[in-house]
Design a protein around this motif. Structure first.
Motif, PDB file in Angstrom:
ATOM      1  N   LEU A 120      23.108  45.552  54.061  1.00 48.30           N
ATOM      2  CA  LEU A 120      23.864  44.259  54.275  1.00 48.30           C
ATOM      3  C   LEU A 120      23.028  42.948  54.339  1.00 48.30           C
ATOM      4  CD1 LEU A 120      26.819  43.258  55.118  1.00 48.30           C
ATOM      5  CD2 LEU A 120      26.036  43.355  57.508  1.00 48.30           C
ATOM      6  N   LYS A 121      21.654  43.051  54.941  1.00 51.12           N
ATOM      7  CA  LYS A 121      20.982  42.167  54.538  1.00 51.12           C
ATOM      8  C   LYS A 121      20.203  41.945  53.116  1.00 51.12           C
ATOM      9  CE  LYS A 121      17.011  40.029  56.989  1.00 51.12           C
ATOM     10  NZ  LYS A 121      15.989  40.091  57.917  1.00 51.12           N
ATOM     11  N   ALA A 122      19.940  43.040  52.561  1.00 56.45           N
ATOM     12  CA  ALA A 122      19.408  42.902  51.266  1.00 56.45           C
ATOM     13  C   ALA A 122      20.424  42.236  50.280  1.00 56.45           C
ATOM     14  CB  ALA A 122      18.868  44.186  50.795  1.00 56.45           C
ATOM     15  N   PHE A 123      21.574  42.688  50.382  1.00 53.93           N
ATOM     16  CA  PHE A 123      22.737  42.278  49.282  1.00 53.93           C
ATOM     17  C   PHE A 123      23.622  41.203  49.707  1.00 53.93           C
ATOM     18  CE2 PHE A 123      23.136  47.049  48.852  1.00 53.93           C
ATOM     19  CZ  PHE A 123      21.867  47.138  47.910  1.00 53.93           C
ATOM     20  N   ASP A 124      23.068  40.513  50.818  1.00 55.44           N
ATOM     21  CA  ASP A 124      23.693  39.301  51.193  1.00 55.44           C
ATOM     22  C   ASP A 124      23.410  38.224  50.225  1.00 55.44           C
ATOM     23  OD1 ASP A 124      25.286  37.171  52.282  1.00 55.44           O
ATOM     24  OD2 ASP A 124      24.228  37.581  54.342  1.00 55.44           O
ATOM     25  N   GLY A 137      16.129  45.093  48.688  1.00 59.69           N
ATOM     26  CA  GLY A 137      17.421  44.707  47.654  1.00 59.69           C
ATOM     27  C   GLY A 137      16.759  44.335  46.390  1.00 59.69           C
ATOM     28  N   GLU A 138      15.279  44.236  46.201  1.00 63.25           N
ATOM     29  CA  GLU A 138      14.621  43.773  45.035  1.00 63.25           C
ATOM     30  C   GLU A 138      14.727  44.844  43.772  1.00 63.25           C
ATOM     31  OE1 GLU A 138      14.393  40.924  44.378  1.00 63.25           O
ATOM     32  OE2 GLU A 138      14.218  39.999  46.631  1.00 63.25           O
ATOM     33  N   PHE A 139      14.719  46.156  44.128  1.00 65.47           N
ATOM     34  CA  PHE A 139      14.503  47.087  43.355  1.00 65.47           C
ATOM     35  C   PHE A 139      15.812  48.219  43.202  1.00 65.47           C
ATOM     36  CE2 PHE A 139      10.450  46.404  45.367  1.00 65.47           C
ATOM     37  CZ  PHE A 139       9.650  46.264  44.209  1.00 65.47           C
ATOM     38  N   VAL A 140      16.788  47.604  43.300  1.00 66.43           N
ATOM     39  CA  VAL A 140      18.082  48.226  43.131  1.00 66.43           C
ATOM     40  C   VAL A 140      18.406  48.918  41.495  1.00 66.43           C
ATOM     41  CG1 VAL A 140      20.551  48.218  43.270  1.00 66.43           C
ATOM     42  CG2 VAL A 140      19.343  47.188  44.996  1.00 66.43           C
ATOM     43  N   ASP A 141      18.083  47.873  40.699  1.00 63.71           N
ATOM     44  CA  ASP A 141      17.967  48.117  39.147  1.00 63.71           C
ATOM     45  C   ASP A 141      17.213  49.589  39.102  1.00 63.71           C
ATOM     46  OD1 ASP A 141      19.559  45.886  39.197  1.00 63.71           O
ATOM     47  OD2 ASP A 141      18.428  45.169  37.720  1.00 63.71           O
ATOM     48  N   LEU A 142      15.908  49.570  39.740  1.00 62.82           N
ATOM     49  CA  LEU A 142      14.995  50.593  39.457  1.00 62.82           C
ATOM     50  C   LEU A 142      15.492  51.712  40.468  1.00 62.82           C
ATOM     51  CD1 LEU A 142      12.049  51.273  38.461  1.00 62.82           C
ATOM     52  CD2 LEU A 142      11.183  50.782  40.466  1.00 62.82           C
ATOM     53  N   ILE A 143      15.875  51.734  41.480  1.00 66.73           N
ATOM     54  CA  ILE A 143      16.405  52.659  42.521  1.00 66.73           C
ATOM     55  C   ILE A 143      17.841  52.685  42.739  1.00 66.73           C
ATOM     56  CG2 ILE A 143      15.856  54.033  44.531  1.00 66.73           C
ATOM     57  CD1 ILE A 143      13.275  52.576  44.539  1.00 66.73           C
ATOM     58  N   LYS A 188      20.741  37.482  40.285  1.00 64.14           N
ATOM     59  CA  LYS A 188      20.708  36.548  41.296  1.00 64.14           C
ATOM     60  C   LYS A 188      19.953  35.415  41.071  1.00 64.14           C
ATOM     61  CE  LYS A 188      18.767  40.761  44.244  1.00 64.14           C
ATOM     62  NZ  LYS A 188      17.819  40.912  44.818  1.00 64.14           N
ATOM     63  N   TYR A 189      19.502  35.067  39.459  1.00 58.51           N
ATOM     64  CA  TYR A 189      18.755  33.669  39.349  1.00 58.51           C
ATOM     65  C   TYR A 189      19.638  33.147  38.241  1.00 58.51           C
ATOM     66  CZ  TYR A 189      15.197  35.943  42.064  1.00 58.51           C
ATOM     67  OH  TYR A 189      14.480  36.561  42.914  1.00 58.51           O
ATOM     68  N   TRP A 190      20.639  33.972  38.029  1.00 60.12           N
ATOM     69  CA  TRP A 190      21.791  33.265  37.036  1.00 60.12           C
ATOM     70  C   TRP A 190      22.995  32.880  37.596  1.00 60.12           C
ATOM     71  CZ3 TRP A 190      20.694  31.970  31.728  1.00 60.12           C
ATOM     72  CH2 TRP A 190      19.344  32.591  31.328  1.00 60.12           C
ATOM     73  N   GLU A 191      22.910  32.837  38.774  1.00 57.49           N
ATOM     74  CA  GLU A 191      24.131  32.316  39.826  1.00 57.49           C
ATOM     75  C   GLU A 191      25.425  33.181  39.360  1.00 57.49           C
ATOM     76  OE1 GLU A 191      23.862  30.795  42.580  1.00 57.49           O
ATOM     77  OE2 GLU A 191      21.976  30.113  42.018  1.00 57.49           O
ATOM     78  N   GLU A 192      25.288  34.387  39.018  1.00 53.08           N
ATOM     79  CA  GLU A 192      26.186  35.309  38.605  1.00 53.08           C
ATOM     80  C   GLU A 192      27.341  34.672  37.579  1.00 53.08           C
ATOM     81  OE1 GLU A 192      28.365  37.619  41.593  1.00 53.08           O
ATOM     82  OE2 GLU A 192      27.121  36.897  43.080  1.00 53.08           O
ATOM     83  N   ALA A 193      26.518  34.118  36.633  1.00 49.20           N
ATOM     84  CA  ALA A 193      27.178  33.418  35.361  1.00 49.20           C
ATOM     85  C   ALA A 193      27.529  34.346  34.336  1.00 49.20           C
ATOM     86  CB  ALA A 193      26.196  32.259  34.764  1.00 49.20           C
ATOM     87  N   PHE A 194      27.160  35.635  34.457  1.00 47.10           N
ATOM     88  CA  PHE A 194      27.643  36.309  33.551  1.00 47.10           C
ATOM     89  C   PHE A 194      28.246  37.884  34.188  1.00 47.10           C
ATOM     90  CE2 PHE A 194      23.211  37.269  34.199  1.00 47.10           C
ATOM     91  CZ  PHE A 194      23.067  38.652  34.295  1.00 47.10           C
ATOM     92  N   ASP A 195      28.952  38.587  33.552  1.00 45.54           N
ATOM     93  CA  ASP A 195      29.606  39.790  34.021  1.00 45.54           C
ATOM     94  C   ASP A 195      28.892  41.056  33.345  1.00 45.54           C
ATOM     95  OD1 ASP A 195      30.580  41.545  35.590  1.00 45.54           O
ATOM     96  OD2 ASP A 195      32.539  41.475  34.748  1.00 45.54           O
ATOM     97  N   SER A 196      28.112  41.929  33.731  1.00 49.60           N
ATOM     98  CA  SER A 196      27.663  43.042  33.003  1.00 49.60           C
ATOM     99  C   SER A 196      28.406  44.196  33.045  1.00 49.60           C
ATOM    100  CB  SER A 196      25.975  43.257  33.490  1.00 49.60           C
ATOM    101  OG  SER A 196      25.682  44.539  33.002  1.00 49.60           O
ATOM    102  N   PRO A 197      28.597  44.776  32.133  1.00 48.33           N
ATOM    103  CA  PRO A 197      29.569  46.252  32.146  1.00 48.33           C
ATOM    104  C   PRO A 197      28.598  47.251  32.855  1.00 48.33           C
ATOM    105  CG  PRO A 197      28.255  45.701  29.976  1.00 48.33           C
ATOM    106  CD  PRO A 197      28.052  44.916  30.578  1.00 48.33           C
ATOM    107  N   MET A 198      27.410  47.076  33.337  1.00 49.12           N
ATOM    108  CA  MET A 198      26.917  48.027  34.185  1.00 49.12           C
ATOM    109  C   MET A 198      26.763  47.406  35.499  1.00 49.12           C
ATOM    110  SD  MET A 198      22.903  48.060  32.590  1.00 49.12           S
ATOM    111  CE  MET A 198      22.044  46.619  32.122  1.00 49.12           C
ATOM    112  N   ALA A 199      27.068  46.560  35.962  1.00 46.87           N
ATOM    113  CA  ALA A 199      27.080  46.102  37.069  1.00 46.87           C
ATOM    114  C   ALA A 199      27.459  47.028  38.300  1.00 46.87           C
ATOM    115  CB  ALA A 199      27.811  44.400  37.254  1.00 46.87           C
ATOM    116  N   PRO A 200      26.798  47.158  39.310  1.00 42.12           N
ATOM    117  CA  PRO A 200      27.366  48.268  40.388  1.00 42.12           C
ATOM    118  C   PRO A 200      28.683  47.984  40.873  1.00 42.12           C
ATOM    119  CG  PRO A 200      25.157  47.652  40.863  1.00 42.12           C
ATOM    120  CD  PRO A 200      25.621  46.713  39.424  1.00 42.12           C
TER     121      PRO A 200
END
Length: 819
Positions: A120-124, A137-143, A188-200
């Motif tokens: 909750l704190k990492a994904f806020d 939360g910085e390594f969710v892509d990796l893990i 995180k640094y593109w203010e969610e300006a795009f939507d990725s097909p592999m987004a969780p």
């Protein structure tokens, strides 16, 4: 929700954690009504029921069932019903089999569980720039296992006055889902300006569990719900809870598996596509630089892996010249160059015959939504990229997606698919010079080995039989003892192409840790990896050395399971998988009778405990951890020491009640508890002092009241740590505890002091000092040396006396005349 300080590490990291799917459970419509809310009561009932499930499944909770905050369920695939549209020839998981294997789901209390609070704190999204945010939360892509597989909201219709309250609960569940769902690191640094097909966010399940809907007083029409079909589940009365919950959990497990399969399919489709100059590239092309993700040392240099001979021929003289300017201190050229010039020099060397830059390189680069990144990824100048650089970026992204899909395959319960993808990813990432993801792939291979040993699966036992056996010392002993008979020659033949599973896993993890230790930003996952290694050595190494496949696997990581449990047969199809191995035919009892087995095992067990202790010392000494994370790491190490190192019995006899024993290290646990107490005292938290006092009190109980007698009565080292513990408790403990700690500390210091009367104003010769120190006091302390060969002798050099006339040493001499 109350303020919570998050550690940069998961609560209890193990090599099984990567296969867990986390499901968050939260009560709805419960604001400011904790004591009287019906949904809270239904929420607690659900957790009690989850802890009681035992219908052909294994359960584990980290607390008693009445107050469990985390419950892990292991659900055999044989209990699940695949969807009607699912086909074996269409799935990306080629080794998946619905008759063997299992799904692992961890249910976490969304309000009180540390696993839930960390997420909750990492994904806020609102606190992404908070100074106190952890690296969790910085390594969710990796893990990917750090993400969330599903969110469950618990609602009692007794809290709903009308349909508006039901819709309000649905909206609240939607908000909980958004808060617990991670986003890609690039977003995180593109203010969610795009939507990725592999987004969780596209693959998180949502469920609304409604209780008390069958009561006569219920006036809520659940058909008015706005949720999709299958997302709202009405629960029957409590007496029929178990059977209904069994069906609901199985349905949830199938939905989570299908989402994982969809994510893998999306990643595979992205890897099959060809973008720009990357189209048509072959796998055997040697990649150049991976200048986006690099492990940069504090002095601004980067350690490039040594190039192969073919790479040296391709790079030409300029690459050799670049390497000659940065010789290795060990005599081997490691290509260490300055980070500022690395990209330009490497591009020039790799493109000796292709030195033209690409016009509009940003248009040829892969879309940002197709990239997986971490905190150590850096930006680069697009205008200086060549065609080969862009091709290498495509190749690096492809390799990262392979690794990401391997993690998802492991979470889906397909160990062989995970191994194949991890091995492929490691090969590609090594070529792409992507060290962080390469290290994570090596860890993934080790994790897939553990999953094969735990659950088996399609092709797993055949792979284990082909690659692993007993230690070579045991195999050689079996050859010498049993080689006289023709049958013994066949069963005890040493296959030099095989090794032991612990040797393979530890080699992979050590290689991975050597890479992660090079960057301070990776301190958290470096310590996490070391904790996983320590857990493996204490929990599974002895079992895997014995090739006991399937033994030791249960719902929780820190609990023994009963050998021969029906769960093993439900998962792998065989109750005793280890009896099917070729090494199981070796007569270990005969080896023990002839005295060949025990010396080997005793030596190995001693080395095992030494490695276990050394890894934990490396873990707590990680300088990149913050104080709170270090306290959590030290506490975990203390817990592992108390739990002990599992040593299985190689020869089972009727006189032994257990198939394994544990070697516990209470004094080592006290040492790590002291580190946790000191680290917690440095935290600037409201309750840090209370937590530190608790650790100090625990250390006083863990550390022995008497010194070690194995080396005589010389226990000054014991007394030193004992005094430190008592002093810490006297500072941070309560009034009564502090007073008692001071009393014991003063008594202990009085026993420690040597009764030497200093002579004031008179110089002492070397012989006089030696005679005084060597003399044993009449009332010798408990830990004074008692044998002549252990008497302390001081060979002091003769120096001119520096005392003043009144017998005192000048203050400035105190720091210069003494060592």
């Amino acid at each position: 929700m109350a303020s919570f300080t998050s550690s940069s590490l998961p609560q209890n990291p193990t090599l099984r954690s990567s296969a867990l799917n986390t499901v968050i459970v939260v009560p709805l419509l419960s604001e400011n009504k904790v004591d009287y809310n019906h949904s809270i009561r239904s929420f607690k009932t659900l957790f009690r029921s989850l802890g009681d499930i035992n219908l052909e499944r294994e359960t584990h909770s980290n607390k008693d069932k009445s107050g469990a905050k985390d419950i892990t369920l292991i659900i055999p695939n044989a209990n699940l019903t695949p969807p009607g549209e699912w086909r074996y020839d269409d799935t990306p998981l080629q080794s998946h089999d619905w008759s063997v294997g299992c799904q692992r789901i961890n249910f976490a209390d969304g309000l009180q569980s540390i696993n839930a609070k960390d997420r909750l704190k990492a994904f806020d999204k609102k606190k992404k720039n908070a100074s106190n945010a952890s690296h969790f939360g910085e390594f969710v892509d990796l893990i990917p296992s750090r993400g969330t597989a599903a969110i469950i909201g618990v609602l009692s219709v007794k809290d709903c006055q009308n349909e508006d309250d039901l819709h309000r609960a649905e909206v609240e569940l939607k908000r909980w889902k958004e808060r617990f769902t991670p986003i890609l690191y690039a977003q995180k640094y593109w203010e969610e300006a795009f939507d990725s097909p592999m987004a969780p966010k596209h693959f998180v399940e949502k469920r609304l569990f409604v209780f008390d809907s069958f009561d006569e007083d219920n006036v809520i029409d659940l058909s008015k719900s706005k949720m999709r079909s299958g997302e709202l589940v009405a629960f029957p009365p409590t007496e029929n809870m178990d059977l209904h919950l069994n069906v609901v959990v199985n349905d949830l497990a199938v939905s989570i598996f299908m989402n994982l399969e969809k994510r893998i399919r999306v990643l595979d489709e992205m890897n099959d596509e060809k973008f720009g100059v990357a189209a048509g590239k072959k796998d055997d092309d040697k990649p150049g630089i991976g200048d986006v993700a690099n492990l940069v040392s504090p002095d601004g240099t980067f350690d490039i892996p040594t190039a192969s001979e073919s790479e040296k021929d391709e790079t030409g003289e300029e690459a050799n010249q670049m390497n000659d300017q940065n010789p290795s201190p060990h005599g081997q050229n490691k290509g260490k160059i300055n980070w500022r010039n690395m990209a330009a020099n490497a591009v020039k060397a790799l493109n000796k015959n292709h030195n033209t830059l690409v016009d509009d390189a940003h248009e040829s680069l892969p879309p940002i939504e197709n990239e997986l990144q971490t905190i150590i990824d850096t930006t680069f100048d697009e205008t200086r990229l060549t065609a080969k650089d862009i091709a290498n970026i495509f190749r690096r992204n492809e390799a990262r997606r392979f690794k990401h899909s391997a993690d998802l395959a492991l979470m889906a319960g397909s160990a062989m698919d995970a191994y194949d993808r991890f091995a492929r990813a490691a090969e590609l990432l090594k070529r792409a010079y992507d060290p962080l993801w390469y290290a994570a792939s090596l860890e993934g291979i080790a994790t897939s080995f553990v999953a094969m040993a735990d659950t088996g699966g399609h092709g797993a036992d055949q792979y284990l039989e082909k690659n692993f056996q007993y230690p070579k010392q045991v195999m050689y002993a079996a050859t010498s003892v049993l080689g006289s008979s023709e049958e013994g020659k066949e069963t005890s033949k040493v296959d030099r192409s095989k090794t032991t599973m612990p040797a393979a896993i530890c080699a992979l993890l050590e290689e991975s840790s050597s890479i992660l230790s090079r960057n301070v930003k990776l301190a958290s996952i470096y310590s996490e990896l070391l904790l996983k290694m320590a857990w493996y050595i204490s929990e599974l190494e002895g079992l895997h050395l014995r090739c006991l496949w399937g033994v030791g696997f249960s719902g929780g990581d820190d609990h023994d399971d009963a050998e021969g449990h029906a769960m093993t047969a439900a998962i792998s199809g065989e109750q005793y998988r280890w009896k099917m191995t070729s090494v199981s035919k070796i007569d270990l009892e005969e080896l023990q009778k002839r005295g060949k087995l025990d010396p080997i095992l005793c030596t190995y067990t001693t080395e095992q405990c030494l490695r276990f202790s050394d890894i934990m010392h490396r873990c707590v000494s990680n300088g990149g951890l913050d104080a709170f994370s270090r306290a959590c790491v030290a506490a975990r190490c203390a817990k592992l020491c108390l739990f002990g190192v599992k040593v299985p019995s190689w020869v089972f006899t009727t006189s032994k009640k257990k198939s394994s024993e544990r070697l516990r290290l209470p004094r080592k646990a006290a040492f790590f508890t002291v580190i946790a107490a000191e680290s917690m005292s440095q935290c600037k938290l409201p309750d840090a002092r209370i937590s530190s006092a608790g650790y100090w009190a625990a250390a006083t109980h863990l550390y022995a009241n008497n010194g070690n007698k194995s080396g005589g009565n010389n226990s000054y080292a014991w007394a030193n740590l004992r005094v430190s513990i008592l002093h810490g408790l006297s500072v941070y403990g309560g009034s009564i505890a502090s007073e008692k700690a001071l009393e014991r500390m003063i008594l202990l210091l009085g026993e420690c002091a040597l009764k030497i009367k200093p002579t004031v104003g008179k110089s002492q010769s070397n012989e006089e000092v030696n005679s005084v120190v060597s003399a044993k006091p009449s009332s010798a302390p408990e830990f004074a040396p008692d044998s002549p060969d252990k008497i302390i002798k001081l060979d002091l050099p003769r120096k001119q006396d520096t005392r003043t006339k009144n017998g005192n040493i000048p203050a400035r001499k105190l720091f210069t005349s003494q060592n």
